[in-house]
Every structure is written in C-alpha cells, then in structure tokens.
Write an enzyme that holds these catalytic residues in place. Structure first.
Site, PDB file in Angstrom:
ATOM      1  N   SER A 157     -33.502 -39.820  70.101  1.00 15.70           N
ATOM      2  CA  SER A 157     -33.052 -41.184  69.815  1.00 15.70           C
ATOM      3  C   SER A 157     -31.549 -41.335  70.072  1.00 15.70           C
ATOM      4  O   SER A 157     -31.034 -42.436  70.187  1.00 15.70           O
ATOM      5  CB  SER A 157     -33.376 -41.557  68.370  1.00 15.70           C
ATOM      6  OG  SER A 157     -32.705 -40.672  67.487  1.00 15.70           O
ATOM      7  N   GLY A 158     -30.815 -40.233  70.123  1.00 10.09           N
ATOM      8  CA  GLY A 158     -29.363 -40.317  70.382  1.00 10.09           C
ATOM      9  C   GLY A 158     -28.501 -39.867  69.212  1.00 10.09           C
ATOM     10  O   GLY A 158     -27.287 -40.087  69.192  1.00 10.09           O
ATOM     11  N   LYS A 189      -1.580   6.348  -3.510  1.00  7.08           N
ATOM     12  CA  LYS A 189      -1.547   6.042  -4.945  1.00  7.08           C
ATOM     13  C   LYS A 189      -2.735   6.677  -5.661  1.00  7.08           C
ATOM     14  O   LYS A 189      -3.274   6.115  -6.627  1.00  7.08           O
ATOM     15  CB  LYS A 189      -1.537   4.521  -5.195  1.00  7.08           C
ATOM     16  CG  LYS A 189      -0.432   3.805  -4.435  1.00  7.08           C
ATOM     17  CD  LYS A 189      -0.202   2.399  -4.942  1.00  7.08           C
ATOM     18  CE  LYS A 189       0.739   1.654  -4.013  1.00  7.08           C
ATOM     19  NZ  LYS A 189       1.014   0.285  -4.432  1.00  7.08           N
ATOM     20  N   SER A 248     -35.382 -35.740  60.120  1.00  6.13           N
ATOM     21  CA  SER A 248     -35.755 -36.036  58.731  1.00  6.13           C
ATOM     22  C   SER A 248     -36.659 -37.262  58.617  1.00  6.13           C
ATOM     23  O   SER A 248     -36.231 -38.318  58.178  1.00  6.13           O
ATOM     24  CB  SER A 248     -34.517 -36.194  57.853  1.00  6.13           C
ATOM     25  OG  SER A 248     -33.481 -36.910  58.481  1.00  6.13           O
ATOM     26  N   ASP A 262       0.822  -1.204   0.000  1.00 10.58           N
ATOM     27  CA  ASP A 262       0.000   0.000   0.000  1.00 10.58           C
ATOM     28  C   ASP A 262       0.859   1.258   0.000  1.00 10.58           C
ATOM     29  O   ASP A 262       0.355   2.354  -0.201  1.00 10.58           O
ATOM     30  CB  ASP A 262      -0.944   0.013   1.220  1.00 10.58           C
ATOM     31  CG  ASP A 262      -2.118  -0.936   1.016  1.00 10.58           C
ATOM     32  OD1 ASP A 262      -2.262  -1.447  -0.108  1.00 10.58           O
ATOM     33  OD2 ASP A 262      -2.876  -1.156   1.965  1.00 10.58           O
ATOM     34  N   GLY A 263       2.161   1.083   0.249  1.00  9.85           N
ATOM     35  CA  GLY A 263       3.077   2.212   0.095  1.00  9.85           C
ATOM     36  C   GLY A 263       3.610   2.795   1.396  1.00  9.85           C
ATOM     37  O   GLY A 263       4.031   3.947   1.433  1.00  9.85           O
ATOM     38  N   ASP A 322       7.804   2.050  10.822  1.00 12.74           N
ATOM     39  CA  ASP A 322       7.242   1.482   9.605  1.00 12.74           C
ATOM     40  C   ASP A 322       6.955   0.026   9.901  1.00 12.74           C
ATOM     41  O   ASP A 322       7.869  -0.758  10.125  1.00 12.74           O
ATOM     42  CB  ASP A 322       8.269   1.606   8.469  1.00 12.74           C
ATOM     43  CG  ASP A 322       7.753   0.984   7.180  1.00 12.74           C
ATOM     44  OD1 ASP A 322       6.525   0.952   6.986  1.00 12.74           O
ATOM     45  OD2 ASP A 322       8.583   0.544   6.369  1.00 12.74           O
ATOM     46  N   THR A 323       5.685  -0.356   9.964  1.00 13.73           N
ATOM     47  CA  THR A 323       5.376  -1.720  10.387  1.00 13.73           C
ATOM     48  C   THR A 323       4.986  -2.582   9.193  1.00 13.73           C
ATOM     49  O   THR A 323       4.436  -2.090   8.220  1.00 13.73           O
ATOM     50  CB  THR A 323       4.232  -1.740  11.424  1.00 13.73           C
ATOM     51  OG1 THR A 323       3.040  -1.270  10.791  1.00 13.73           O
ATOM     52  CG2 THR A 323       4.560  -0.850  12.605  1.00 13.73           C
ATOM     53  N   PRO A 324       5.320  -3.872   9.276  1.00 18.46           N
ATOM     54  CA  PRO A 324       5.085  -4.756   8.138  1.00 18.46           C
ATOM     55  C   PRO A 324       3.602  -5.029   7.905  1.00 18.46           C
ATOM     56  O   PRO A 324       2.811  -5.033   8.844  1.00 18.46           O
ATOM     57  CB  PRO A 324       5.813  -6.041   8.510  1.00 18.46           C
ATOM     58  CG  PRO A 324       6.062  -5.966   9.964  1.00 18.46           C
ATOM     59  CD  PRO A 324       5.967  -4.544  10.398  1.00 18.46           C
TER      60      PRO A 324
HETATM   61  N1  LIG Z   1       2.032   5.350  -8.339  1.00 24.35           N
HETATM   62  C1  LIG Z   1       2.275   5.256  -7.051  1.00 24.35           C
HETATM   63  N2  LIG Z   1       2.980   4.203  -6.602  1.00 24.35           N
HETATM   64  C2  LIG Z   1       3.239   4.111  -5.278  1.00 24.35           C
HETATM   65  C3  LIG Z   1       2.781   5.100  -4.367  1.00 24.35           C
HETATM   66  N3  LIG Z   1       3.190   4.733  -3.119  1.00 24.35           N
HETATM   67  C4  LIG Z   1       3.886   3.567  -3.251  1.00 24.35           C
HETATM   68  N4  LIG Z   1       3.909   3.182  -4.545  1.00 24.35           N
HETATM   69  C5  LIG Z   1       4.522   1.957  -5.077  1.00 24.35           C
HETATM   70  O1  LIG Z   1       3.885   0.831  -4.500  1.00 24.35           O
HETATM   71  C6  LIG Z   1       4.816  -0.243  -4.281  1.00 24.35           C
HETATM   72  C7  LIG Z   1       4.799  -0.706  -2.863  1.00 24.35           C
HETATM   73  O2  LIG Z   1       5.286   0.313  -2.003  1.00 24.35           O
HETATM   74  P1  LIG Z   1       5.974   0.005  -0.616  1.00 24.35           P
HETATM   75  O3  LIG Z   1       6.296   1.328  -0.023  1.00 24.35           O
HETATM   76  O4  LIG Z   1       7.074  -0.993  -0.707  1.00 24.35           O
HETATM   77  O5  LIG Z   1       4.760  -0.649   0.179  1.00 24.35           O
HETATM   78  P2  LIG Z   1       4.724  -1.247   1.659  1.00 24.35           P
HETATM   79  O6  LIG Z   1       4.708  -2.727   1.493  1.00 24.35           O
HETATM   80  O7  LIG Z   1       3.417  -0.759   2.209  1.00 24.35           O
HETATM   81  O8  LIG Z   1       5.882  -0.718   2.423  1.00 24.35           O
HETATM   82  C8  LIG Z   1       6.176   0.300  -4.731  1.00 24.35           C
HETATM   83  O9  LIG Z   1       6.410  -0.149  -6.046  1.00 24.35           O
HETATM   84  C9  LIG Z   1       5.990   1.825  -4.685  1.00 24.35           C
HETATM   85  O10 LIG Z   1       6.838   2.482  -5.572  1.00 24.35           O
HETATM   86  C10 LIG Z   1       2.028   6.201  -4.878  1.00 24.35           C
HETATM   87  O11 LIG Z   1       1.601   7.099  -4.169  1.00 24.35           O
HETATM   88  N5  LIG Z   1       1.813   6.233  -6.220  1.00 24.35           N
END
Ligand SMILES: Nc1nc2c(ncn2[C@@H]2O[C@H](COP(=O)(O)OP(=O)(O)O)[C@@H](O)[C@H]2O)c(=O)[nH]1
Lengths: 307, 641
Positions: free
Chosen positions: B472-473, B168, B542, B37-38, B112-114
C-alpha cells in the site's frame, strides 16, 4: 610480572605513628588553600618539623612556619629557631602582638593568664587573620591533657577561631572532612596519638635537633611558687628573699621563661632523658604554670582560640 | 605506690629495651555500653593499674573527686577521662577520649565512647578504627537498648572481637547466676552480629576485680582478667590483601621528579612491580619508592610513601595504584550501609558530598532500601533516615569512584557524607557491593525520566503506526518522512515488519497467536523508544483492530497515531512490488492479508491517507503538519524556530 609475594613485616610503633602524621600533613597540603605550621620551637615542634620535611621530600614543606613570639621566650629558643630556619631553608614568619608590647604586657605584672591570653592567644588570632590561613598545624598531643584527649585530629574553628567541644565533627577512619566556609579554619594535630615518651624515642631514633635547654646543665635559677625559674635575662626582678642559685637543671617542656619550671636532673644526653622519662613520676605539665591556674583552664583557653 | 619496673641503666641496654617496646603489637579498642555502666571508670582503672597515672595527675584526681566525684571518699576514676567541663559538671561522657597505655606485652589505644544515643556520632568515631570492643553492662541492669545498639554499630563497623564486661558485679554480691543470665541474654541476640570472639568477663571497674588481676570474690570464674585477654587476643592478621595505594598528593618539585604520595591501604609494592591505575586501567612499573628521604626497596600496609613510576601516565589524587591481577571496583553506583548523624534527615534524591580517604564527588541516595530497627535488628521500610538511624541504600555518584567492599577492605570500602550547605559530616558509609545499572532502575526513574530525555532531544515522542495492505506504500511514506524529520533535527526510528521478523521476532510464524505476539513485541519496543524520547515510525500491515488497539493502549495518552495507508486491494495487487500477491493468489502463500485473510480497516484513524492520485511527498507533508500541530498545541517547543 613479579609481585611482591612475601608479606611485609608489620610496622613498628614509631613507624606507625610517623606514617599517620605524614598522612595528615599531605592531606592538608592537598586540600587547603593556605596552610601554616605553628612552630613553638619546643621538642614537639622539632618532631613536627622533621615529619613535615619527610612528608614532602624532596620538596620543602609547601607552607610557611609561624612563630608567635610572646617576647618572653628563652633566648636559646630564639637562637635555635633562627639557626633551624637558616639550615633547613623553610619560610619562617614571626608574629608579635605589638599592641601588647606597647602596653608592656608581661607575666610578672599581669599574671600568667592575662599574659598568655594577650601575647599568645590574641596574637595567634591576629596572625591567622592577617595572613588568611585556612589550616594551621599544631604539635598538641592527646596524652598531654584531658581536653586534648577529646580533640579531633582535624579540629574545626569558627570564624572567631573558637572551638566548640560539644559539637565536634565526627572523624571516622582516616577520612577527614576538610571542607570549611570562608573565614573558618581547621587546626590540625599530626601528633595527636603520640605520647611524650614516643616523642623522645623518636628524637633519639632520628637524631632530631632540639633546643639545648632540654639537656641538664648548670643554670641560674630561683625558687618561686614551688617551681625553679631560670633567670634568663635582667627583666626578671627578684622578689624579697629570692636568691639566684646555680643548679644542674633541665626543662621537660619549654615556653615563656618566667612561666616554665625547670627540673633538677643530671640527664645530659638523649639516652639519659629517655631513661628519666621511663621512670618519671609526674607529668610534663607539672612544669607549666599556666595549666595550674584553674581547673579546666586548657579547655577554656582552647575555646578562646589558644592552640 | 607507683613503682615502675626495673629500668635499663646502660645506653646499649636502653636501646635493646626500646627496640623491644617498638616491636610490641598495638591493639585499638573501645569501651561502650549504656550511660553509667562504668566505661570511664574502667578506663581510669586500667590507666591506674598499669601505672600510667602520674603523681600530679593523681593529686588532681583527688581534688576533682572531692568536687565532682560520685564515689564518696574514694578516687573517682571516671574523672581521669571525662575531660570536658560539661562532662564533669553533668557527670556524663559527651565525646570520645583517646587514651594510651602499655603493658609488657602490648600497646593500647583505648577510645572511651559516650553512652547516650544523642552522641552516636562520637561512638562511631571511636569504633571506626577499633579492633575490639569492650561492651559494658551494669550487672544490676542487664542488657539495655544501648547495649544492643552499640553492639550493632560495632558489628556494622567491622569490629570482630568483643568483650562482654559485666560490670559492678560487686553490687550483685559477685553472683554467678546474674552473670550467667546476662551472658545468655547477650549471646541470644549477638549471635547474628558476626563477632568472631565474644568473651564474657565479670568485673568491678571500681574495685578492680578481674580488671588487671583475678578476683578472690569470684572463685567460680576461671576465665582471663580483662587485661590478660586484651594482651593475648589474636586480632587475626587477615590473609594479605591485594595492593591498594590511594594517591593522596602529587609531589612535583621540579620537572624531573613526579612523585605520587600516599599511604599503602593494603598489600605491598616493590621497585619493579607492575601496577595499574584503578580508574583508567593504564599500566606502569614502580621505578622508585621513597619513605621520607630514604629510598626503600619495598613498602607494605600502613607505610606513608612516595612512589615514582617508569612512565608518564595520568594519575592524580582520588585515584589508586592497584595490583594488576586483583583490581577494585570502579563504579558510580553501589549499595552501602549508612549511619546517619545529620540533624536534617537523609533524603533520597538530595545531593551530598561523598568523601573517601582521598576522593571526593557529589552523590545522591537513589534508593533507601530499609532502616534497621535497633531493638530487634529487623529491616523496616523507610522514606528517610533520621538522626542516629542506620539503613541500607543505593548510592549514585556523579563520577565513578574506585573502591572495594567494606568487608574486603576497611580503608577503600568506607566513606563519609558531607552536607553541601553546612559542611557538617552527616553520615558514615560502608560499601556492601557495586551495582550494575540494571539493578538500579529506581535511580533511572528518579532523575532522568522520559520527559528529561525528550527534552534533551527537543521533541515530543510519538508512535506513528502505519497500517495498510502489503504494497500500500507504508514503507515508502515512512522512509520519506524519516528523511525529512532527520533533516529538521528530529530523532527517529523505523520499525519495519520485515526487519523485525528477521531478528527480534524470528521465532514467530503467522498463526493467530504468533501475530498477536508479533504485534505485542513490536509495540513494547516502540514504547521503550518513546521512553527514550524518539519519534517511532512503525510500518506493519497489522490487519486486526484488536492488535492495533493493544498497541495503542500501551502508549501514553496522545502519543499514538494510527496512520491508515489506504490503497485499494486491486491497486496493491497490480503494483505487487515483491511478487507476493501473484504467489498468494496461486495459493502458494497461506494466510495472506486481503487474499485468504481479512484486513480490518481502521474506523477512526488519526490520519487517513488515501494514496490514489497523490504523491508520497504530499502525504508526508500531511504527516509533518500533524506532528507540528501536536507539538505547538503543547506549547513546549516553540523556542525551536
Ligand atoms: N560499685 C561499683 N560502681 C561502679 C563500678 N564501675 C563504675 N561504677 C560507678 O558507676 C557510675 C558511672 O560510672 P561511669 O564510669 O561514669 O560510667 P560511664 O557513663 O559508662 O562512663 C560511677 O558512679 C562509678 O563510680 C563498679 O564496678 N562497681
């Protein structure tokens, strides 16, 4: 009963960092049988030592300091180390890998990688095993390097001293899992959340003694592999074309002198250093040859037991 | 390109500047959401835009982007944070990375969490200390299961401020409709998660729209940029909480100095303040407070200090100094929410090590109340918690701990669970409320049951139900039997008709209903006593078979013995120890057994004592023999002699 009614002012940034580090020191002292503090003589170690003194005041730190001497440290570092030990009265252990010395392992003939591995990583493992330490403090910070940014404050090591980055113990809140089996150990990093700038600000604020090499002075240097290397003793052989020059330089980070680059700088006071820091365009690791060897080199070294 | 702001030139100016830096507030936040997700890209972008990337790091980033990058010719900011080799090779985030940056207004620590469910433990690690969560959603994907999961975990860990970053947005043509649909979706499920603020922001981590500055591409959006919001969001400093000072380390360098070192979890304390030891209730006064080597008059939340007290009192690691008027709970049972990280499931009844900030004790989950279904947040019945599952359970500790609820205090309301064999951290716990024992019957049934109690008393519980006419005891025989049993180390109790009528059954008369109720209550009490492991001697007229059957049926098989104390009516009326027969025969007492109310003699009593011509001692011996035969038949207690 008169209870402190007024709310306390929140801690400042440095107070917060200091309190966190002190908490970590005490946690180790309370839960481990045989802790040790790695003392590398640099600015981070100076801060670490200062914090340890505070954590246990009025008692001295309830653990010894260990310096792993590669025999290639700057002479001024060794002099500083011995002066601090005498002044503060802590228990100082010095370990040298004698095997390495017998084989004349050195950074010039063997390269920085081999030298660091044998004289630092292996030497450290030897020292930890010899004394049976179960916890070792180090001065590493998360802002230094990417794999450090991923490391826990209490970082588990197996009986071979190896770090498994993919399988770290979760570390929630300030609750540390301090349990280990015999032979295993924990590396503890009280400065994890400090940045380089925090370190300098704290040194300035607390007036902490540091090795004079951090201050700009005229020093004999040669340019080698794009770095300024100080000629600290006559073991340094000049390569063809190299010339020793007197330049005004200082060091941002300290290690083995043949592997540590100086920077040209006029900063000869703490204030000037901090001012320089605030405008710095490069990271401190720039000056370290060992990290440039290969990508991911720090992680690899850490997995092998490097600090 | 990276021009730092104007820097102070003079030392005095520098000190002013640094003081200002020092007093900036700190915001700790996490980025979370599904994989890709970025998150990493966003953090890289934040670091880059706030000028925190050094030139050599930028050069390295350029090289890495060529080698591992996913962004073609452009810099791949994710590589600034994905620091482990495995992460770079697989292009995923495995472990949480901590990054530090600052703007002129605030300092930030971002974790930054996985995104992978597999690495939930690392997400929880980052979230446990965060004030705010930035939940990323890929504009093309919308809300995913991991979005819900991470939102739920953030909420469970007490994060109250949330940014919904719809990332994105460049890939959906900066569409307002898409943004609004995702926001509506998110709000519909997050409504119950207890967030105080939810701020949705449409952004492009890759191109920087609405990250540090606004965006020309989205004129329809008039909310704040991410940084602007992070700089200004009020992380409600809650009302000051009462003092909690967990003792971490006792510093005793010499006989004159006994310092209690620790970090103030909440509230504050000053020299002269009265304080109470949480677990013992002992009181003392603060004599001195040291912060490092400096004596301070007062210390507040977050300070790592050493406290000296006026009195020599018992106090050590794991205990707490607290405000006398607002004390924490001290209990060995409580309800908590658990997030499970163990490879092996959490099982009720198994023992773990429970660790709070400074205390440690053995603990068992006495009851797993439910598991949370992460998709609809429903509570489901469960027998165990598997890896990465979240549930609520009752916990029982071997020794009491001092705590607050997590809602009241994150420091004193949290704990971790550690596997006793592997020492792995297998769970994170947040206390919901303490339990009084009665609320936790399951635990009682689980470990200490009736067998255990009987075993401790080294006997087999029984009810000897003495029935027979008044006089009765029964009481004479029962009393003598009890003396002899007590002499041989047995644990007994006599329930006597008269005594019980004075207390427990004071409200009952002698009508048919009341008689039944009388017997029912006595039988229930006798049953509890056998549960407790006792040999119970019930001495009750009883008279009705049905009543005695009722009592018999309540007891475990083989634990009930009907003892018929068989003394003829005439003999009883002749003895008349309390003068009752005389009065009954004159009609002064109604419903008197044997006079105007029948006695139904037992048909098959376990023991039939014909009392005429026999001494009480003889009859007690008969009863003792019966008890002994019963025990040895069972073979359980032959080690007694
Ligand atoms: N077009 C576009 N691509 C993005 C954006 N943010 C992240 N990406 C792409 O999405 C992919 C995953 O991003 P990443 O940061 O590794 O995701 P994470 O797993 O959430 O840390 C990468 O290829 C980034 O370049 C954005 O705002 N726009």
């Amino acid at each position: 009963m008169q209870h402190s009614a007024l709310a306390q002012k929140p801690l400042t940034h440095l107070d917060r960092l200091e309190a966190e580090s002190i908490h970590i020191f005490r946690e180790v002292a309370a839960t481990f049988a045989k802790p040790v503090m790695l003392y590398s003589i640099g600015k981070d170690s100076s801060v670490l030592l200062h914090l340890a003194m505070k954590a246990f005041y009025p008692a001295p730190p309830p653990f010894p300091l260990l310096h792993v001497d590669t025999t290639w440290k700057f002479r001024e570092m060794i002099a500083f180390r011995d002066r601090m030990a005498a002044e503060l009265g802590f228990d100082l252990l010095v370990h040298i890998n004698e095997e390495g010395v017998r084989e004349d392992i050195n950074p010039f003939d063997h390269g920085s990688n081999t030298h660091t591995h044998i004289m630092k990583t292996v030497a450290l493992r030897q020292a930890l095993d010899k004394h049976g330490f179960d916890a070792a403090f180090g001065g590493a910070r998360r802002d230094e390097e990417k794999s450090r940014a991923k490391e826990r404050i209490f970082s588990f090591r197996n009986a071979q001293h190896a770090w498994d980055p993919k399988n770290q113990r979760p570390e929630m809140w300030k609750i540390y899992n301090t349990r280990i089996a015999p032979g295993e150990s924990i590396r503890v990093f009280p400065l994890s959340n400090w940045t380089e700038l925090d370190i300098w600000q704290y040194i300035l604020k607390e007036n902490i003694p540091i090795v004079p090499l951090y201050f700009a002075r005229k020093r004999p240097v040669v340019e080698r592999d794009g770095m300024l290397i100080m000629v600290d003793d006559d073991r340094m052989k000049l390569r063809p074309g190299e010339e020793i020059e007197e330049r005004i330089v200082r060091f941002r980070t300290l290690g083995c002198y043949p592997l540590t680059g100086a920077i040209e700088s006029e900063a000869d006071t703490l204030e000037a250093i901090v001012r320089e820091m605030l405008t710095a365009q490069t990271s401190e690791r720039q000056g370290r040859l060992i990290d440039r060897d290969e990508a991911g080199s720090m992680e690899k070294k850490k997995r092998e037991g490097y600090f | 390109m990276h021009v730092k702001p104007e820097m102070p030139r003079e030392d005095a100016e520098l000190r002013d500047y640094l003081t200002h830096q020092e007093e900036k507030s700190l915001l700790r936040f996490i980025t979370c959401g599904s994989v890709d997700d970025g998150k990493s890209t966003l953090i890289g972008r934040l670091l880059y835009d706030t000028k925190l990337i050094f030139e050599d790091q930028l050069a390295a980033l350029g090289r890495d982007s060529q080698k591992y990058g996913t962004t073609g010719e452009d810099l791949d900011f994710a590589l600034l944070v994905d620091g482990l080799e495995a992460e770079r090779e697989q292009g995923i985030t495995i472990d949480v990375a901590y990054r530090f940056f600052a703007t002129p207004k605030r300092k930030f620590i971002v974790a930054d969490t996985p995104g992978h469910e597999q690495y939930t433990r690392n997400m929880v690690t980052g979230a446990s200390t965060a004030d705010l969560a930035v939940v990323l959603v890929d504009a093309r994907q919308g809300v995913l299961p991991q979005t819900r999961r991470h939102s739920f975990i953030a909420s469970t860990l007490g994060i109250r401020h949330l940014v919904l970053a719809v990332n994105k947005i460049d890939l959906v043509d900066y569409s307002r409709e898409v943004f609004e649909r995702i926001v509506a979706d998110y709000r519909s499920f997050a409504a119950d998660l207890g967030f105080r603020t939810i701020v949705p922001i449409p952004l492009s981590a890759r191109f920087g729209d609405n990250v540090t500055t606004g965006s020309k591409n989205m004129p329809w959006y008039d909310g704040p940029s991410l940084i602007h919001h992070l700089e200004t969001v009020e992380i409600g400093a809650d009302a000051e909480k009462p003092l909690r000072f967990p003792i971490q380390y006792v510093n005793r360098p010499n006989l004159d100095f006994r310092g209690f070192a620790g970090t103030v979890a909440s509230g504050s304390l000053a020299a002269g303040d009265e304080v109470v030891v949480a677990k013992s209730g002992q009181r003392s006064k603060v004599k001195r407070i040291l912060n490092g080597s400096a004596e301070v008059g007062k210390a507040g939340e977050g300070s790592a200090i050493t406290v000296l007290l006026e009195d020599e009192i018992e106090l050590s690691r794991g205990n707490m100094l607290v405000a006398p008027m607002a004390r924490p709970h001290v209990a060995d049972q409580f309800t908590a929410r658990i997030i499970w990280f163990g490879e092996r499931p959490l099982l009720p009844g198994r023992q773990y090590i429970l660790r709070t900030e400074t205390d440690s004790t053995n603990a068992t989950v006495s009851e797993l109340k439910y598991r949370v279904n992460i998709n609809n947040f429903a509570h489901e019945a469960a027998k165990s918690l598997e890896l990465n599952e979240i549930g609520e359970c009752n916990i029982s500790t071997q020794t009491p701990i001092a705590f607050d609820t997590y809602a009241e205090n994150h420091v004193t309301g949290a704990f971790i669970l550690i596997d006793r064999m592997t020492n792995a951290t297998v769970g994170a716990g947040m206390i919901i409320h303490p339990l009084r024992r009665a609320e936790n019957i399951h635990w009682q049934a689980l470990d200490v049951d009736r067998n255990k109690r009987a075993e401790l008393k080294n006997q087999k519980p029984a009810v000897l139900w003495f029935t027979g006419l008044s006089g009765s005891g029964k009481s004479t025989i029962a009393n003598l039997l009890e003396k002899k049993l007590a002499a041989s180390g047995r644990h007994t109790y006599i329930l006597d008709g008269d005594n019980v009528r004075h207390g427990l059954n004071r409200d009952l008369g002698f009508t048919a209903e009341d008689r039944v109720e009388n017997i029912r209550r006595v039988a229930e009490v006798a049953k509890l006593m056998t549960d407790a492991g006792l040999i119970v001697l019930v001495s009750f007229i009883s008279p009705f078979r049905a009543e005695r059957r009722l009592a018999r049926e309540l007891m475990e098989e083989g634990e009930f013995a009907e003892v018929f104390v068989d003394t003829p009516f005439e003999e009883c009326a002749r003895r008349d120890p309390k003068g009752l027969y005389a009065r009954a025969l004159k009609g002064e007492i109604k419903n008197f057994t044997g006079v105007d109310s029948p006695y139904e003699a037992p048909e098959n009593p376990e023991i039939h004592l014909e009392t005429l011509g026999r001494s009480p001692e003889e009859m007690v011996e008969a009863l003792e023999r019966w008890l002994e035969e019963r025990e040895s038949a069972d073979g359980r207690h032959d080690d007694r002699n």
